[in-house]
Design a protein around this motif. Structure first.
Motif: not given
Length: 450
Positions: A390-414
């Motif tokens: 899961i790289n940056q572009s995948r994170k952006l797609r996941i954030a859009r698909g889940s209705g969340t922000k990129l920082e939310d995805v980054n926080r979950l990954m961490k």
């Protein structure tokens, strides 16, 4: 549940803090505050008075050891007396006969039908019973359909006789069916009735005489406080039931019914309803409830709930994956689902000693995992199985698909990465190293500033 009572009792015990010994004066002052706390919690006046008189007698009759502070001794005495007040020990239901017959009774709106389903589910899963629910509420519109829906949701059978108003006949036919079709448990759901309704009280009395149940349970809404206790006494005088079920104990209840009912009707509380879900049911343990009232948590019940969701085979497979550093988002989601099955998040946290008070004013949403689940569900199967891709572009797609922000995805990954590292570290330890780590953490805690 019991939050206000717990807070008031804690304040009462502070009266004794700093005192070198127990005296009649400081005990009287403390117990005056304790009695007020109990009355504010809607505890029966006579029960509250007898309780504080007993505590006073025991406190003044004890020699305080130099190692024990007076406030600590008072907490112990109050804990023991609260436990005794609520019955002393857990009391089970009699299920020896085949089939065992349980008759449900109570007021309208007490949650009888829902609890019937909860009890069937619990006995089916924990004691491997094969229950048959019986629809004997022949008056309330849609009551039979409600029981059907409840039975379907917990995966058990239900016996009905549309158009028949003779509840004795329906119950007898159901028991006959249970004997011929190998059901080993029959739970009879009856109509809610007012204690002043002589005709309805006669009906349930006749039903009990006819089927001779192994258990007659009285279901009562704990939020009705002293009214619940008074109603229980009237029902018990007529039915001589075997035990009490307190529903809605998770709500804004002051706890008076739980503390008073055992003394007033001299019958044990056997079960409590702790939420709306069909697995939100607990056996009533007086000692554990006393622990929770005094802010000591309830770790035993927390562990029991966890064990109910524990799958040994799945746990062994998970351990292998952790050791090989193969723990992925599918496993992470599985763990979340198991936690959610254990019950209300705030209630679970309150079972941890010291945590309940910290959460008193926090609004913990039961949908706290929704955002995490949305993010994981927006990943592809390949991404869930291989988090490292899961790289940056995948994170952006996941954030859009889940209705969340990129920082939310980054926080979950961490958080996921930290969880994976910690689980791998713990799984690789032998018992000696785990003991060393526990000792080190204990020392760290001891050296932390207040």
């Amino acid at each position: 549940m019991f939050e206000n009572l717990s807070e008031r009792l804690e304040r009462s015990f502070k009266i004794l803090k700093g005192e070198g010994k127990i005296t009649e004066i400081n005990v009287a002052e403390t117990l005056k505050d304790v009695r007020r706390a109990l009355l504010d919690a809607d505890v029966n006046y006579k029960v509250a008075k007898n309780f504080t008189d007993t505590v006073k007698q025991k406190a003044l009759g004890m020699n305080v050891l130099t190692a024990i502070k007076p406030s600590q001794l008072m907490v112990k005495i109050v804990h023991d007396e609260l436990t005794a007040l609520m019955g002393g020990k857990a009391v089970g239901v009699n299920l020896e006969n085949r089939p065992a017959v349980i008759l449900m009774s109570g007021l309208q709106g007490s949650g009888k039908t829902t609890f019937t389903g909860k009890l069937a589910k619990m006995l089916k899963e924990r004691q491997h019973k094969k229950p048959l629910l019986v629809a004997c509420d022949v008056y309330r519109p849609a009551a039979i359909e409600q029981l059907r829906v409840v039975a379907q949701s917990v995966g058990v059978d239900v016996y009905t006789e549309e158009g028949n108003k003779d509840v004795v006949e329906i119950a007898q036919h159901a028991i006959r069916k249970a004997k011929t079709e190998d059901f080993n448990l029959v739970i009879i759901d009856t109509a809610g009735r007012l204690a002043v309704d002589e005709e309805m009280m006669n009906e349930i009395y006749d039903l009990k005489q006819a089927v001779n149940p192994d258990e007659t349970l009285f279901v009562v809404d704990s939020m009705t406080g002293q009214d619940a206790v008074n109603t229980a006494k009237v029902f018990n005088d007529r039915l001589d039931f075997d035990g009490v079920v307190l529903t809605k104990l998770d709500g804004d209840t002051r706890g008076g019914a739980a503390l008073s009912i055992r003394t007033v009707v001299t019958k044990p509380i056997k079960f409590v309803g702790t939420g709306e879900k069909m697995d939100a049911i607990d056996v009533f343990h007086p000692e554990r409830m006393a622990d929770r009232i005094l802010g000591m948590g309830d770790v035993v019940s927390l562990v029991e709930r966890a064990q109910m969701q524990f799958d040994e085979k799945q746990a062994k497979e998970l351990e292998k994956k952790i050791r090989k550093n193969k723990f992925d988002f599918n496993d992470f989601m599985s763990q979340i689902q198991q936690i959610k099955k254990m019950g209300n998040i705030k209630e679970l946290a309150s079972m941890i000693p010291g945590v309940g008070k910290q959460l008193k004013d926090l609004d913990i949403d039961d949908n706290a995992f929704k955002g995490i689940e949305a993010i994981i569900n927006s990943m592809t199967p390949k991404e869930r199985a291989n988090p490292d891709i899961i790289n940056q572009s995948r994170k952006l797609r996941i954030a859009r698909g889940s209705g969340t922000k990129l920082e939310d995805v980054n926080r979950l990954m961490k958080q996921f990465d930290q969880t994976r590292k910690m689980m791998k570290m713990v799984s690789g330890m032998d018992k000696g190293r785990m003991a060393q780590m526990a000792a080190a953490m204990k020392n760290m805690k001891g050296g932390m500033p207040n």
